[in-house]
Design a protein around this motif. Structure first.
Motif, PDB file in Angstrom:
ATOM      1  N   VAL A   8      -7.249  -3.079   5.018  1.00 30.88           N
ATOM      2  CA  VAL A   8      -6.167  -3.937   5.488  1.00 30.88           C
ATOM      3  C   VAL A   8      -5.425  -4.439   4.260  1.00 30.88           C
ATOM      4  O   VAL A   8      -6.044  -4.984   3.346  1.00 30.88           O
ATOM      5  CB  VAL A   8      -6.712  -5.142   6.291  1.00 30.88           C
ATOM      6  N   ARG A   9      -4.118  -4.224   4.241  1.00 31.00           N
ATOM      7  CA  ARG A   9      -3.283  -4.725   3.142  1.00 31.00           C
ATOM      8  C   ARG A   9      -2.115  -5.495   3.732  1.00 31.00           C
ATOM      9  O   ARG A   9      -1.403  -4.974   4.583  1.00 31.00           O
ATOM     10  CB  ARG A   9      -2.754  -3.582   2.296  1.00 31.00           C
ATOM     11  N   VAL A  10      -1.943  -6.710   3.269  1.00 29.17           N
ATOM     12  CA  VAL A  10      -0.786  -7.510   3.648  1.00 29.17           C
ATOM     13  C   VAL A  10      -0.003  -7.756   2.361  1.00 29.17           C
ATOM     14  O   VAL A  10      -0.550  -8.327   1.414  1.00 29.17           O
ATOM     15  CB  VAL A  10      -1.211  -8.853   4.292  1.00 29.17           C
ATOM     16  N   TRP A  30       2.871 -16.359  -0.135  1.00 30.50           N
ATOM     17  CA  TRP A  30       1.562 -15.719  -0.136  1.00 30.50           C
ATOM     18  C   TRP A  30       1.639 -14.508  -1.039  1.00 30.50           C
ATOM     19  O   TRP A  30       2.525 -13.664  -0.890  1.00 30.50           O
ATOM     20  CB  TRP A  30       1.201 -15.311   1.286  1.00 30.50           C
ATOM     21  N   GLY A  32      -0.252 -11.995  -1.073  1.00 32.24           N
ATOM     22  CA  GLY A  32      -0.823 -10.817  -0.439  1.00 32.24           C
ATOM     23  C   GLY A  32      -2.317 -10.928  -0.187  1.00 32.24           C
ATOM     24  O   GLY A  32      -2.966 -11.899  -0.581  1.00 32.24           O
ATOM     25  N   GLU A  34      -5.888  -8.137   0.569  1.00 36.47           N
ATOM     26  CA  GLU A  34      -6.436  -6.798   0.728  1.00 36.47           C
ATOM     27  C   GLU A  34      -7.909  -6.898   1.067  1.00 36.47           C
ATOM     28  O   GLU A  34      -8.641  -7.678   0.455  1.00 36.47           O
ATOM     29  CB  GLU A  34      -6.265  -5.970  -0.538  1.00 36.47           C
TER      30      GLU A  34
END
Length: 167
Positions: A8-10, A30, A32, A34
Motif C-alpha cells: 500500500v502506497r499513499v 502528509w 506519504g 507505505e
C-alpha cells in the motif's frame, strides 16, 4: 497457493481544511505512507512493515499537531484453523515524536518523543499470554518532562479456545 504480498502506497499530499468558526482555513500535510504485508496460504501467517515520515495538521486558529517517524511492524500467526481472525505473535507501532501546540494550551506545548505501543501474544500449546506496553521516553508539557512514562498490561496462561469464544 493463495500466498502473496500486498503493498500500500499513499503519496505525499497537502490540503486546505475548512475554516472553523469564522477563522482561517486549516492545513493538512502528509508526507506519504507505505506498508508491505507478506502472507502465507489462507493468511495463516503474515508479516507487515510500514512507515509514514510526517503528518502535520493546523486548524487555522493556532492549533498545530505534528507527528513524525511513524513505523509499524507485525508478525502474526493464526492460532486456530477454525478461527480466521484470532492471531498470536507481535505487533509494534512506534512514533518518533508528536508535538501539539495551540492557544488552549496556554503557552505549554505538549511533546511526546519515542512513543511505542507493543503487543506480544506468544502461544504455547493450548495457552497464550498477552502483553501490551505503551511508553513515551519524553512526555513534556511546557518546561516539565514527565517521562519516561509507560503503561504495561499483561494476562498470562489464557486458554486459546476460550479467548476465541470471547473474541
Amino acid at each position: 497457493d493463495s500466498s502473496g504480498t500486498s503493498t500500500v502506497r499513499v503519496p505525499a499530499f497537502s490540503s486546505a481544511l475548512p475554516a472553523l468558526d469564522g477563522g482561517e482555513p486549516g492545513q493538512l500535510s502528509w508526507d506519504g505512507f507505505e506498508a508491505n504485508v507478506r502472507f502465507s496460504a489462507d493468511m495463516a501467517h503474515y508479516t507487515m512493515e510500514g512507515k509514514a515520515p510526517r503528518l502535520s495538521i493546523a486548524d487555522g486558529q493556532g492549533v498545530q499537531m505534528t507527528l513524525t517517524g511513524l513505523r509499524l511492524h507485525g508478525d502474526q500467526q493464526r492460532l486456530l484453523a477454525d478461527e480466521p481472525m484470532l492471531y498470536g505473535g507481535t505487533q509494534r507501532f512506534a512514533i518518533e515524536s508528536i508535538d501539539l501546540s495551540g492557544p488552549e494550551l496556554e503557552g505549554k506545548p505538549v511533546a511526546l518523543k519515542q512513543v511505542e505501543y507493543t503487543v506480544d501474544m506468544p502461544a504455547q500449546g493450548d495457552f497464550l499470554d498477552m502483553k501490551a506496553k505503551m511508553s513515551a521516553q519524553v512526555f513534556q508539557i511546557g518546561d516539565g518532562n514527565y517521562g519516561p512514562a509507560h503503561y504495561d498490561l499483561s494476562m498470562n496462561h489464557l486458554h486459546v479456545r476460550t479467548v476465541a469464544q470471547l473474541y
